[in-house]
Design a protein around this motif. Structure first.
Motif, short mmCIF file in Angstrom:
data_model
loop_
_atom_site.label_atom_id
_atom_site.label_comp_id
_atom_site.label_asym_id
_atom_site.label_seq_id
_atom_site.Cartn_x
_atom_site.Cartn_y
_atom_site.Cartn_z
N SER A 1 0.90 -1.39 0.21
CA SER A 1 -0.21 -0.08 -0.07
C SER A 1 0.79 1.27 -0.08
O SER A 1 1.98 1.24 0.49
CB SER A 1 -0.93 0.02 1.02
OG SER A 1 -0.26 0.22 2.51
N ARG A 2 0.15 2.46 -0.44
CA ARG A 2 0.79 3.52 -0.22
C ARG A 2 -0.27 4.53 -0.25
O ARG A 2 -1.17 4.63 -0.98
CB ARG A 2 1.66 4.07 -1.50
CG ARG A 2 2.25 5.35 -1.43
CD ARG A 2 3.27 5.70 -2.49
NE ARG A 2 3.92 7.00 -2.41
CZ ARG A 2 4.71 7.53 -2.96
NH1 ARG A 2 5.54 6.82 -3.82
NH2 ARG A 2 5.01 8.74 -2.93
N ASP A 3 -0.33 5.16 0.94
CA ASP A 3 -1.66 6.25 1.36
C ASP A 3 -2.60 5.14 1.03
O ASP A 3 -2.82 4.25 2.06
CB ASP A 3 -1.66 7.26 0.27
CG ASP A 3 -0.06 8.08 0.56
OD1 ASP A 3 0.26 8.32 1.56
OD2 ASP A 3 0.22 8.73 -0.43
N LEU A 4 -3.61 5.72 0.40
CA LEU A 4 -5.04 4.76 0.42
C LEU A 4 -5.10 3.78 -0.63
O LEU A 4 -5.94 3.01 -0.65
CB LEU A 4 -6.19 5.73 0.31
CG LEU A 4 -6.49 6.63 1.31
CD1 LEU A 4 -7.64 7.69 1.00
CD2 LEU A 4 -6.66 6.17 2.57
#
Length: 120
Positions: A47-50
């Protein structure tokens, strides 16, 4: 009624190559990984942010998936990944016919991520 975030599963065939592309180059984080002791297919969540993706070696998992990910500052991400050269990829920012800016990156397995500038 409301829909929640979805987590698409992208087919991969090499965990080391996937880790290099997603974790080191795109700077996603590894949320979890399952590697069976018997050497069966691995699956991981990054994941990255949302933005959340599942990467799986399972037989039958689709390769060449096209995922659209909204981003609030496309120029900043473009600059960031340009500072980490990738000899297989030098994406640029494009403008779609409907005037939306986007940047496409293709992972080593044929999956395409379209990072789309969100309107303010």
């Amino acid at each position: 009624m409301s829909l929640e975030a979805c987590h698409p599963a992208l087919g991969i065939f090499d965990v080391v190559l996937a880790t290099s592309f997603y974790l080191q180059w795109l700077r996603f984080q590894l949320d979890w990984e399952h590697r069976p002791e018997n050497g069966g297919p691995s699956i991981m969540e990054v994941s990255r942010d949302l933005a959340v993706l599942h990467l799986t070696e399972h037989y039958g998992a689709d390769h060449r998936v096209h995922v659209f990910i909204g981003i609030d500052d496309l120029e900043e991400l473009h600059q960031e990944i340009s500072e980490r050269p990738n000899h297989n990829m030098r994406p640029g920012i494009e403008t779609a016919a409907w005037r939306e800016e986007f940047m496409s990156v293709i992972d080593p397995f044929g999956n395409r991520l379209a990072l789309i500038q969100q309107s303010s």
